[in-house]
Write an enzyme that holds these catalytic residues in place. Structure first.
Site, PDB file in Angstrom:
ATOM      1  N   LYS A 200      26.879  46.049  30.665  1.00 40.53           N
ATOM      2  CA  LYS A 200      27.240  45.535  31.995  1.00 40.53           C
ATOM      3  C   LYS A 200      28.546  44.723  31.931  1.00 40.53           C
ATOM      4  CE  LYS A 200      27.357  43.957  36.108  1.00 40.53           C
ATOM      5  NZ  LYS A 200      27.730  44.783  37.246  1.00 40.53           N
ATOM      6  N   CYS A 254      31.999  39.134  40.225  1.00 39.74           N
ATOM      7  CA  CYS A 254      31.822  39.885  38.975  1.00 39.74           C
ATOM      8  C   CYS A 254      33.100  40.029  38.153  1.00 39.74           C
ATOM      9  CB  CYS A 254      31.274  41.271  39.306  1.00 39.74           C
ATOM     10  SG  CYS A 254      29.661  41.214  40.091  1.00 39.74           S
TER      11      CYS A 254
END
Ligand SMILES: NC(=O)c1ccc[n+]([C@@H]2O[C@H](COP(=O)([O-])OP(=O)(O)OC[C@H]3O[C@@H](n4cnc5c(N)ncnc54)[C@H](O)[C@@H]3O)[C@@H](O)[C@H]2O)c1
Length: 405
Positions: A200, A254
């Site tokens: 991720k 993010c």
């Protein structure tokens, strides 16, 4: 029954998606205002298709509460910021939510961490809590299932994206895969926890580095008057080249955040990543420099006639976290300058000085418009910019009077 902890941009759509697909689900958030709004039938942020999903999920009896529940499966989707000094992930929200879950959960339940975490976080911060709470005599299965969805297209992506599940044993991995398969039509890969954590972070780092490369190209091209967009377009016709687009900075929860986890944990091994992040962070300041240059070129001396279009971190969402416009305004403040005028159709409340709430009023008070975000609104109203000086940081407006970064 599934208890989703943290009902923000990730947790709420996930809980609704599960409920809408027949999974018994309770959403928990410690923020009373969120829980009260949801219980009163109001969604808490704007997102294409969220209202319809919310109405569908409500018919299945989904509940929202500030209490943690006894459940078979938990999904923790709480924030994971980075520590501004050490650059490491700040695991405090995840640890606190995990502690609360441990205080109510039954034996052998599964706790899925959806929050983005750096490799080794579960081993280093969550397993010790498990041992400390139960002296090793109670089994709770920890799983990592990071989320990939993008604001603006969340509902579609929840259904169609591929997913990764990291688990200690494949039986638990398959159980969690079955849960996500209730709504996810993408491929679901089961792997170990650390691989899931790392993949991720690597995905977001790849994007951050690629954007930084595009931003650096934009600066080179600006220096020698070349058209960076045309150059990237041509290069991307090569079958193995895929350069992203330059822009006024990188915002959101993010891409400007997660790659720092790697820099914090592996400072001697992340030269490229660290430089890429600094390049992206420097873009709002670069835009400020462009505004100054263009003002000189066109002979505008009055800063009060300059306005920024867009406050959110990307188009057509109402999320302002790490927004390049806010960073630019902050940079102005640090130079003791008065803030520029700002307008964003999706930000209804007043969050900065000199903020406007009508496009026409905003445009009537500025001669020079800086497009920071390409909301559909401005694309549809591009002709209103015909008589303005425009700095288009998103390469979205095609008029003769347009400057680029
Ligand atoms: N937003 C995105 O686009 C996105 C995409 C992929 C992954 N992620 C990751 O998902 C995670 C969540 O992000 P988000 O954008 O949904 O955050 P958010 O801030 O929108 O939502 C988090 C919610 O958790 C609640 N919360 C925090 N601690 C809690 C606790 N102990 N108990 C109960 N509720 C608690 C907060 O009140 C908040 O409502 C982060 O790790 C993020 O990096 C986000």
């Amino acid at each position: 029954m599934v208890n989703v902890i943290g009902l923000g941009y990730i947790g709420l759509p996930t809980a609704l998606m599960l409920a809408a697909h027949g999974v018994e689900c309770v959403g928990t958030d410690y923020d009373y205002s969120i829980v009260d709004a949801l219980n009163a039938g109001k969604i808490t942020f704007k997102e294409e298709g969220l209202e319809e999903l919310f109405q569908k999920a409500r018919t299945t009896g989904i509940r929202f509460t500030t209490e943690y529940q006894a459940a078979d499966i938990y999904i923790i989707s709480v924030p994971t910021p980075y520590d501004k000094f050490s650059k490491r992930v700040n695991p405090q929200y995840v640890m606190s939510a995990f502690r609360s879950v441990l205080s109510v959960c039954p034996l052998n339940c599964v706790v899925i961490i959806e929050s983005t975490i750096s490799p080794g976080t579960i081993e280093k911060y969550l397993r010790p809590l498990l041992k400390e709470t139960f002296q090793g005599d109670k089994k709770v299965h920890i799983v990592h299932a990071p989320e990939r969805i993008i604001p603006g297209n969340m509902i579609y992506e929840l259904i169609h994206n591929n997913r990764t599940i990291g688990a200690d044993d494949s039986k638990i991995g398959d159980q969690v895969k079955k849960l996500y398969s209730s709504f996810c039509q993408g491929e679901i890969v089961v792997t170990d926890i650390k691989t899931a954590e790392m993949s991720k972070v690597v995905e977001n780092t790849y994007r951050a580095v690629n954007i930084a490369f595009a931003n650096e190209l934009a600066k080179i091209c600006r220096h020698d008057e070349m058209d960076v967009y045309e150059i990237i377009r041509i290069c991307n016709m090569h079958p193995r080249v895929n350069i992203l687009q330059p822009g006024p900075g990188v915002g959101g929860h993010c891409i400007p955040v997660d790659p720092w986890f790697l820099v914090g944990d592996y400072p001697c091994l992340t030269n490229v990543i660290g430089e890429a992040l600094r390049t992206n962070e420097g873009m709002p300041e670069f835009v400020l420099g462009r505004i100054y240059e263009i003002m000189k070129t066109v002979g505008i001396n009055d800063v009060t006639r300059v306005g920024l279009y867009g406050l959110t971190y990307k188009e057509n969402v109402d999320d302002i976290r790490e927004s390049p416009t806010l960073q630019l305004l902050e940079s102005q403040k640090r130079h003791l300058a008065k803030p520029l005028k700002v307008y964003d159709p999706l930000i209804i409340s007043d969050i900065v000085d000199n903020q406007y709430h009508s496009l026409d009023v905003f445009l009537s008070e500025v001669d020079f418009v800086v497009i920071m975000v390409k909301h559909s609104e401005i694309l549809k109203n591009a002709e209103k910019l015909k008589n303005k000086i425009v700095l288009d940081c998103c390469n979205s407006i095609f008029l003769p009077n347009v400057y680029h970064i």
